[in-house]
Design an enzyme around this catalytic site. Sequence first.
Site, short mmCIF file in Angstrom:
data_model
loop_
_atom_site.label_atom_id
_atom_site.label_comp_id
_atom_site.label_asym_id
_atom_site.label_seq_id
_atom_site.Cartn_x
_atom_site.Cartn_y
_atom_site.Cartn_z
N HIS A 63 0.84 -1.21 0.00
CA HIS A 63 0.00 0.00 0.00
C HIS A 63 0.88 1.26 0.00
O HIS A 63 2.07 1.21 0.31
CB HIS A 63 -0.89 -0.01 1.26
CG HIS A 63 -0.07 -0.09 2.50
ND1 HIS A 63 0.60 0.99 3.03
CD2 HIS A 63 0.25 -1.15 3.28
CE1 HIS A 63 1.27 0.61 4.08
NE2 HIS A 63 1.09 -0.69 4.26
N GLY A 64 0.25 2.40 -0.26
CA GLY A 64 0.99 3.66 -0.31
C GLY A 64 1.25 4.25 1.07
O GLY A 64 0.95 3.61 2.10
#
Length: 441
Positions: A63-64
């Site tokens: 994920h970011g």
Amino acid sequence: FLNDVNPEKNADIPAIAKYFSTKGRYEEVNPHLIEDILAVNTSVLQPPSAQCRQIHLTAIIRHGTRYPTAKNVKKMQKLYDLVRSGAPAKDSWLQEIQTQWTMWYTEDMDGRLVQKGVNDHRHLAVRLSKLFPSLISEEKLRGGLIKFITSSKHRCVNSTLSFKAGLTELWGIKDMEFEHAVNDALMRFFDQCTRFVEEVDNNPSALTELDKFKEGPEMKRVEEKMADRLGVPYSHITDDMAEAAFYMCAYEFAIKTVNSPWCRLLDEVDAQVMEYANDLKQYWKRGYGYDINSKSSCTLFHDVFSRLDNVVSQNKLGQQVTEAVTVQIGHAETLLPLITLLGFFKDSDAPTSTNYATQTQRSFRTSLMLPYTANLLLVLYDCGGGDIRLQPLLNEKPVTFPGLADQKASMPLYQDVKKHYRDLLQGCDFETECQIFKHPA
Ligand SMILES: O=P(O)(O)O[C@H]1[C@H](OP(=O)(O)O)[C@@H](OP(=O)(O)O)[C@H](O)[C@@H](O)[C@H]1OP(=O)(O)O
């Protein structure tokens, strides 16, 4: 959004940013992105002949950028309280923390994706469409040939939505929506592997090397230097406080792109020590430290290879490849066990509490391997005449399968990759590996 002004472009980057390990910015491992976040260099792919066609891409992506977890917000709050309660400072950076900076992190932020994390995935999607234009194309997306699978965690689901938004915005698609599957058995296998949970995750002695390192001379020195900078007694600065200072600097930079005054609490030497402590955590909890760490990813490993096999058979029969692209979004805990199972970044000696000095040249550095949006890309090529190749890339840079380094460029024959991982392909059974063997008393 292709004209997005990149706020990182002219940012003042903390000198310690390259040591942020799993709390690091993706741009630190690919600095050319600071100038142009959508830049790609297709020449790095270097297929052995011009005939080679990309036929499939599997992308396993972290994920970011996210907020700190509740556990770490608590540690940051404690450090903030300590700094605020101290005598008025002489140094301007310390005055700034005491009088201007306000504690804005709250426990309910608990690891959620931030706006920068949304952009991380939007931009990655666009770059991958430029790197693999025949695979990540509007036609294939509309045709349902691009599949999305995510972990159920909010930060991963939101990263998946952002990745898809990157593509639909790029092609101006407004008339269709694209589904994603939530699959924790695949993307959060670590929670479901009993042996891993009992022997590593919930076992207080599994991270002894990290615990001992935190009590050792290198960490003590970091804490003393920090106490000197703050003008407080040595006893006030614990290893948690040093960790919190590191996080303050890392999160202010990752989330807001600012070089905050908190970064003044640690110099580069200190940051290297903190990075090592984080690497110890990752090594022993998710990497080579215990065999079960990597074996917990057996299901994901088989999922990837069975998909590649399907693609190869469909291609051989001249059929259309039904899954041209698979985007799988998970965690550092998803990627690292798989990277380890495949044998990447393995050094001759294990990092321990006592060998910090001899580990400076280690390849196992999570700052390089696992920043936010870290990704493992596996690209299948058909080079004609039954010559099928598989190229691995980590963070958009080609890497070589360990033990297959002498293969043509970084693109070995798929059959050789399968031969290399033969034992795992024939074994690595999740149920068997993850069960706890009860020995008779
Ligand atoms: O140190 P924190 O609380 O941030 O640890 C997180 C994990 O982050 P990481 O150690 O990899 O930086 C987080 O992984 P992520 O890839 O989702 O960011 C993990 O999901 C979460 O459970 C935390 O693990 P911990 O076991 O509580 O340390």
